[in-house]
Write a protein that holds these residues in place. Sequence first.
Motif, PDB file in Angstrom:
ATOM      1  N   SER A   1       1.947 -40.193 -25.026  1.00 57.40           N
ATOM      2  CA  SER A   1       3.063 -39.963 -24.152  1.00 57.40           C
ATOM      3  C   SER A   1       3.782 -38.966 -24.132  1.00 57.40           C
ATOM      4  O   SER A   1       4.644 -38.528 -23.374  1.00 57.40           O
ATOM      5  N   TYR A   2       3.708 -38.220 -25.493  1.00 59.92           N
ATOM      6  CA  TYR A   2       4.728 -36.879 -25.717  1.00 59.92           C
ATOM      7  C   TYR A   2       4.277 -35.715 -25.018  1.00 59.92           C
ATOM      8  O   TYR A   2       5.220 -34.977 -24.553  1.00 59.92           O
TER       9      TYR A   2
ATOM     10  N   LEU B   1       2.652 -45.904 -38.242  1.00 55.95           N
ATOM     11  CA  LEU B   1       2.153 -44.369 -38.268  1.00 55.95           C
ATOM     12  C   LEU B   1       3.119 -43.479 -39.280  1.00 55.95           C
ATOM     13  O   LEU B   1       4.141 -43.621 -39.104  1.00 55.95           O
ATOM     14  N   PRO B   2       2.783 -42.533 -39.854  1.00 50.38           N
ATOM     15  CA  PRO B   2       1.174 -42.373 -40.154  1.00 50.38           C
ATOM     16  C   PRO B   2       0.433 -43.272 -41.049  1.00 50.38           C
ATOM     17  O   PRO B   2       1.057 -43.836 -41.819  1.00 50.38           O
TER      18      PRO B   2
ATOM     19  N   GLU C   1      -1.768 -38.227 -42.939  1.00 42.35           N
ATOM     20  CA  GLU C   1      -2.440 -38.324 -41.554  1.00 42.35           C
ATOM     21  C   GLU C   1      -3.729 -37.549 -41.389  1.00 42.35           C
ATOM     22  O   GLU C   1      -3.780 -36.306 -41.392  1.00 42.35           O
TER      23      GLU C   1
ATOM     24  N   GLU D   1       2.595 -27.920 -39.476  1.00 40.06           N
ATOM     25  CA  GLU D   1       2.244 -29.247 -39.783  1.00 40.06           C
ATOM     26  C   GLU D   1       1.802 -29.709 -41.062  1.00 40.06           C
ATOM     27  O   GLU D   1       1.758 -31.053 -41.569  1.00 40.06           O
TER      28      GLU D   1
ATOM     29  N   ILE E   1       4.761 -31.100 -20.320  1.00 41.15           N
ATOM     30  CA  ILE E   1       5.130 -30.776 -21.376  1.00 41.15           C
ATOM     31  C   ILE E   1       3.839 -30.344 -22.376  1.00 41.15           C
ATOM     32  O   ILE E   1       2.890 -31.012 -22.386  1.00 41.15           O
TER      33      ILE E   1
ATOM     34  N   ILE F   1       7.149 -28.674 -26.808  1.00 40.13           N
ATOM     35  CA  ILE F   1       7.585 -29.429 -28.257  1.00 40.13           C
ATOM     36  C   ILE F   1       6.821 -28.510 -29.259  1.00 40.13           C
ATOM     37  O   ILE F   1       5.595 -28.406 -29.036  1.00 40.13           O
TER      38      ILE F   1
ATOM     39  N   THR G   1       4.344 -32.016 -43.109  1.00 38.99           N
ATOM     40  CA  THR G   1       4.990 -33.214 -42.570  1.00 38.99           C
ATOM     41  C   THR G   1       3.777 -34.597 -42.603  1.00 38.99           C
ATOM     42  O   THR G   1       3.563 -34.919 -43.555  1.00 38.99           O
TER      43      THR G   1
ATOM     44  N   VAL H   1       8.560 -43.253 -26.088  1.00 37.92           N
ATOM     45  CA  VAL H   1       8.942 -42.088 -25.342  1.00 37.92           C
ATOM     46  C   VAL H   1       9.592 -42.974 -24.338  1.00 37.92           C
ATOM     47  O   VAL H   1      10.960 -42.543 -24.114  1.00 37.92           O
TER      48      VAL H   1
ATOM     49  N   LYS I   1       1.469 -36.771 -45.547  1.00 40.53           N
ATOM     50  CA  LYS I   1       1.494 -37.940 -45.693  1.00 40.53           C
ATOM     51  C   LYS I   1       0.256 -38.637 -45.640  1.00 40.53           C
ATOM     52  O   LYS I   1       0.054 -39.884 -45.802  1.00 40.53           O
TER      53      LYS I   1
ATOM     54  N   ARG J   1      10.646 -36.715 -34.492  1.00 40.00           N
ATOM     55  CA  ARG J   1      11.079 -35.745 -33.746  1.00 40.00           C
ATOM     56  C   ARG J   1      10.655 -35.428 -32.636  1.00 40.00           C
ATOM     57  O   ARG J   1      11.363 -35.143 -31.400  1.00 40.00           O
ATOM     58  N   LEU J   2       9.280 -35.251 -32.554  1.00 39.97           N
ATOM     59  CA  LEU J   2       8.556 -34.873 -31.366  1.00 39.97           C
ATOM     60  C   LEU J   2       8.729 -35.939 -30.251  1.00 39.97           C
ATOM     61  O   LEU J   2       8.774 -35.629 -29.085  1.00 39.97           O
ATOM     62  N   SER J   3       8.895 -37.217 -30.826  1.00 37.70           N
ATOM     63  CA  SER J   3       8.979 -38.170 -29.747  1.00 37.70           C
ATOM     64  C   SER J   3      10.485 -38.160 -28.795  1.00 37.70           C
ATOM     65  O   SER J   3      10.628 -38.205 -27.757  1.00 37.70           O
TER      66      SER J   3
ATOM     67  N   ALA K   1       3.520 -45.875 -30.503  1.00 40.56           N
ATOM     68  CA  ALA K   1       3.888 -44.384 -30.529  1.00 40.56           C
ATOM     69  C   ALA K   1       4.096 -44.224 -28.978  1.00 40.56           C
ATOM     70  O   ALA K   1       5.145 -43.549 -28.682  1.00 40.56           O
ATOM     71  N   GLU K   2       3.174 -44.495 -28.327  1.00 41.00           N
ATOM     72  CA  GLU K   2       3.309 -44.023 -26.899  1.00 41.00           C
ATOM     73  C   GLU K   2       4.370 -44.697 -26.187  1.00 41.00           C
ATOM     74  O   GLU K   2       4.960 -43.948 -25.267  1.00 41.00           O
TER      75      GLU K   2
ATOM     76  N   PRO L   1      11.705 -33.735 -43.277  1.00 47.24           N
ATOM     77  CA  PRO L   1      10.810 -33.510 -42.211  1.00 47.24           C
ATOM     78  C   PRO L   1      10.224 -34.890 -41.749  1.00 47.24           C
ATOM     79  O   PRO L   1       9.983 -35.773 -42.468  1.00 47.24           O
ATOM     80  N   SER L   2      10.152 -34.850 -40.363  1.00 42.64           N
ATOM     81  CA  SER L   2       9.172 -35.873 -39.750  1.00 42.64           C
ATOM     82  C   SER L   2       8.670 -35.630 -38.263  1.00 42.64           C
ATOM     83  O   SER L   2       9.619 -35.711 -37.350  1.00 42.64           O
ATOM     84  N   THR L   3       7.641 -34.953 -38.187  1.00 39.71           N
ATOM     85  CA  THR L   3       7.248 -34.414 -36.909  1.00 39.71           C
ATOM     86  C   THR L   3       7.204 -35.557 -35.924  1.00 39.71           C
ATOM     87  O   THR L   3       7.556 -35.141 -34.564  1.00 39.71           O
ATOM     88  N   ARG L   4       6.663 -36.500 -36.358  1.00 40.15           N
ATOM     89  CA  ARG L   4       6.345 -37.663 -35.109  1.00 40.15           C
ATOM     90  C   ARG L   4       7.599 -37.972 -34.445  1.00 40.15           C
ATOM     91  O   ARG L   4       7.869 -38.007 -33.258  1.00 40.15           O
TER      92      ARG L   4
ATOM     93  N   GLU M   1      12.079 -35.431 -28.574  1.00 41.40           N
ATOM     94  CA  GLU M   1      12.109 -34.108 -28.094  1.00 41.40           C
ATOM     95  C   GLU M   1      11.628 -34.256 -26.792  1.00 41.40           C
ATOM     96  O   GLU M   1      12.164 -33.859 -25.567  1.00 41.40           O
ATOM     97  N   SER M   2      10.306 -34.857 -26.723  1.00 40.38           N
ATOM     98  CA  SER M   2       9.663 -35.305 -25.555  1.00 40.38           C
ATOM     99  C   SER M   2      10.453 -36.024 -24.563  1.00 40.38           C
ATOM    100  O   SER M   2      10.634 -35.928 -23.419  1.00 40.38           O
TER     101      SER M   2
END
Lengths: 447, 447, 447
Positions: free
Chosen positions: B99-100, C296-297, B87, B78, B45, B73, B81, C322, B85, C58-60, C318-319, C53-56, C62-63
């Motif tokens: 892990s993403y 996080l963030p 970050e 960015e 990925i 992904i 988002t 997934v 906040k 969402r990406l988690s 976060a890791e 919006p929330s990238t974190r 999607e991954s």
Amino acid sequence: MSEHGKRDLVSIEDLSTAEILELFHHADEFRANLHAWSDLCRGAIMATLFFEPSTRTRLSFESSMLRLGGGVITAADEKSTSRAKGESLADTVRVVGGSYADILVVRHPEDGAARVAARYARVPVINGGDGAHEHPTQTLCDLYTLWQEKGRLEGLEVVLCGDLRYSRTIHSFCYALARFGANIVTMPYPGFELPEYVLQRLRRDYGVQAATASVGDLPGLAGSSNAAAYLTASKPHQLALFTKLTKVEVNRIDAIYMTRAQRERHEGQDTSNYPRLTRSTMGAAATKDARVMHPLPRVDEIDYDLDDDPRSIYFRQAELGVPMRMALMAYLLGKIQLRAERPKLLSVMPGLQSGIGLRCRNERCITNNEGVRYLQREFRLIDEVSPLVLSCCYCGREVEARFIGHSQSRIVYRHNAAEARRIKASNRVYFESEEQALAAGFTAHAS
Amino acid sequence: MSEHGKRDLVSIEDLSTAEILELFHHADEFRANLHAWSDLCRGAIMATLFFEPSTRTRLSFESSMLRLGGGVITAADEKSTSRAKGESLADTVRVVGGSYADILVVRHPEDGAARVAARYARVPVINGGDGAHEHPTQTLCDLYTLWQEKGRLEGLEVVLCGDLRYSRTIHSFCYALARFGANIVTMPYPGFELPEYVLQRLRRDYGVQAATASVGDLPGLAGSSNAAAYLTASKPHQLALFTKLTKVEVNRIDAIYMTRAQRERHEGQDTSNYPRLTRSTMGAAATKDARVMHPLPRVDEIDYDLDDDPRSIYFRQAELGVPMRMALMAYLLGKIQLRAERPKLLSVMPGLQSGIGLRCRNERCITNNEGVRYLQREFRLIDEVSPLVLSCCYCGREVEARFIGHSQSRIVYRHNAAEARRIKASNRVYFESEEQALAAGFTAHAS
Amino acid sequence: MSEHGKRDLVSIEDLSTAEILELFHHADEFRANLHAWSDLCRGAIMATLFFEPSTRTRLSFESSMLRLGGGVITAADEKSTSRAKGESLADTVRVVGGSYADILVVRHPEDGAARVAARYARVPVINGGDGAHEHPTQTLCDLYTLWQEKGRLEGLEVVLCGDLRYSRTIHSFCYALARFGANIVTMPYPGFELPEYVLQRLRRDYGVQAATASVGDLPGLAGSSNAAAYLTASKPHQLALFTKLTKVEVNRIDAIYMTRAQRERHEGQDTSNYPRLTRSTMGAAATKDARVMHPLPRVDEIDYDLDDDPRSIYFRQAELGVPMRMALMAYLLGKIQLRAERPKLLSVMPGLQSGIGLRCRNERCITNNEGVRYLQREFRLIDEVSPLVLSCCYCGREVEARFIGHSQSRIVYRHNAAEARRIKASNRVYFESEEQALAAGFTAHAS
């Protein structure tokens, strides 16, 4: 207009009637099990290039491609990126349609933009909606849903309701219904009637004739207004026999196609009386077997209490969009073959490709906007009467060539002058008005 | 600077010349059939983290990864988002590179940001453009295209034209051309010459020497201005023999690399006379075999009528970006191996990692912006002359250490003072100026 | 509330305790090799519909889906598209959850929105955060990380620190900790204590009791403030025996869960004294084995110098997101089976589905916002005391039915009036206040 032996879908006219029906049968196969096709287009990449936001259309295409096993790259809001740096659409599609993607879906705010994309991209281009021009896959999905529900399209009575003026969906749907021999009944919100150029094209290309009629059949729908125009196919339905027709009663409606008020284009106009389909409207005898259709998103024009009515098929329309788009993309990517013949394209007038003289009258046409710095104007010969009728090769808007100039003498004549008719075809230069000819450096014939 | 045994591509210097050439050969293989590699990186990925919009670069990477069979992904904007906040980039890449994703592509407005990402992420990081610093994959694609067209890079005469000041693409390309032994001719728009620090680095690292020359060879290109600077490689081309050189006539140009005016950085400056390549420019004898290159998007600096000229290869550059990026990513993911040796990294000065004293002079450097609350300043020893030349480990900007302090006595001396030279290396603290030393609590030596 | 035999995850309560533990074991399997599962969900499509919006997050998701071999379609900022055209959430999920996607992840700013999505979509819906309501997958990931680190959840001492008022993450985490028998210690920033309705629910549903205590154990953490509230599980920890408890000393902290100041909700409030975890805080004896957690963030509330401390597990949280989300999605898609039983849902009061009378008191609830034009209010019976306690079926907010009306006589009584108790259950109509009943056309009982 393909320059690479590829097929594009810019206008619904780019597919023959037989091709469309054959695609319906393929869509049926895809629909039977959406999960069974993930090897058909493996390795292919679709790019969605959306210069105007549209989640629904974009997600439908992306889902279709993923279900075919392909990959997707997305530029969902192109306004803010390359375009902001001043890049032309032609450049963008040459890049993305180079090695990035194997098929492009383009949505753009300018009329005719999809044709520009198709011209410049090396890979097939699908029009995902270009300005007020066309949105052909919506039309395909609408036709497919209606065909599935009713088993045919020919002879169906289809009522188009609401904002018929600004909805490209409605315009494309009209042409397609006419082509398949369905009868069209228009029930516009006052002030939002079908534009004259759509009526003209229906008349000329499909022999469909306009008439007005009341809509007493649908009580409560149109509020205080009960004016409505009927468009009925003159062939094969013979309704054109009623040439003096001013009122027609419809006893059976097969479908009511409702559209939302395009509020962004109704600024300052009162839409408080906008038609609204309810349980009571649908209680009318004529609507007993009518299907309720809507391109979505809906706002208030269909009551939520109709959602559970088995005649409501607007969510089904969205659902069938995926197998329909799967069939279309598999076809354009060469993964399925059709036996049907391609449509015959209208010939481009010799000498007209250069665009000398004429300018598209549609101010929203891409030739008058984004493309002004790189596109050559081109027109297609539509009608060989005098004055000639031509249509813009990009946005399809028609124009009459009322003045004809001589490319050598640089003198311009009225189209019906004897001198004009004596000019050899290869020397003719067409103009819409004398002013246009003068501005191009021609001299008016001293008559 | 990898702390995990992984390879990153932050600067074009992170790849050895031999590695680059070997990657070109792999790119050739990918290019031969883009659809044949969909098993090579299956299961991997890639995350694109774009803190600045760039559809073209992003789509090229995404297409490359999909063609390798991997997944993608995307965080395309960015700014709105996690960053909103509060970050830090370091936190973002630790999460996404946890892990993403198995590989990250980062674009960021601050110089040196990609190095920060590479430091904190556990997976390989590719710089997709960091401020005015570098855009190394653009450089790889440009070199690869030129190498493909001309069969070599050494000894080519390459004209760089337009805005040479603000284009990170140009800066990276300069260093790379110099490394491969090409001759560089600069034709800047007045006021947009190559920055002094780029010229310095070309001189010091590659023995390339600057000179000025006229551009009578390209009539009509540069408008009324005909001032131009020549940079010619002193080795192996021996042009440095002409040390008094003020004018050089170029008889054969191999490539003209055109850049757009970065309008967002030209505020208030007149660009009406910005150079523009046309058919007539390209009619000059010297350009007979010249390839026209452009990183795209173009605005007006190349006429559309050059698009069909076989010497125009700007769309080909974009096209070759996909196989080039496929090769790079397959390499960084360990899916292909190279025989070539890695580049030797310059050693970091002992004691300097702590960053005591020095501060990066580049106000756009991430150490002076986003990273100020968590990054330690670090410098790399570039030149052991006196005063020492060091470069910021993040953005690469050079700085001279004109003052040296004693970490125990807290007294600071001029770099060339006898006392300075007597301080043991392990006790030395470097400063750019006396003020900087005083601000850090040191006392000036009463000389 | 599933109407299609499907499972959704709207609230952490939608999973039984046994199911959660079983999912942890599956997550362990996924975690062991993230790359080994790319055939498990091949052909499945996940849609992320993010109205905030929330990238974190969402990406988690999607991954996770890509690692399971599925496909992803994304609407990352729905505010700007269909919603802007006025489409309801119900319509959006009916379309996207029709043929487009096989599972939906929805984030929405209104409380209860995820339940609406779950109701209307034909496919499983996962709540990716709905207003201040819940964010159950964050809770799952937090619990999983803690369970992994400590080998159990029961009996752990968990300190919740910072903004406990506006963080939906904290609220969901509280309920889940209580459910698994962990002890909860709250250390709010003054003014940002746990809301009363959360305390009430902890008391009623889990027998957890509130108390106050000082936090002398964590020097320097809470600045000048040293007020803190203890919530301790009454069973099985028996701490409820200390019913007069005002101070409790904690000798061993198992985890400190830190949250950022939700600045967007603190307008005009001073957060300069917001707690901040540092090396020195973590030097306290009680924190020797404490894990530092954070959703996080982070902004400034955890020092960067704690990042390398082995007790810091916020990036690990976060890791592990997934594999945890992989397990959840594989389960909801029917690709893995669990032996554990489903949770028993609280019954919906007869007659209450109609919502007559009551209105959710939560002004952020979707029934008072987006859904007002199409949602029926519904309440679930929580406590059969008098007055009845009910909770909104969408956002979970509780309401007391202090007035009961008779559906035939249209007279309304106080809940504890003899007349009220004589009304047959099927004729009862519940109201929160007399005003509400009058407004609904009822007449007050002349007592």
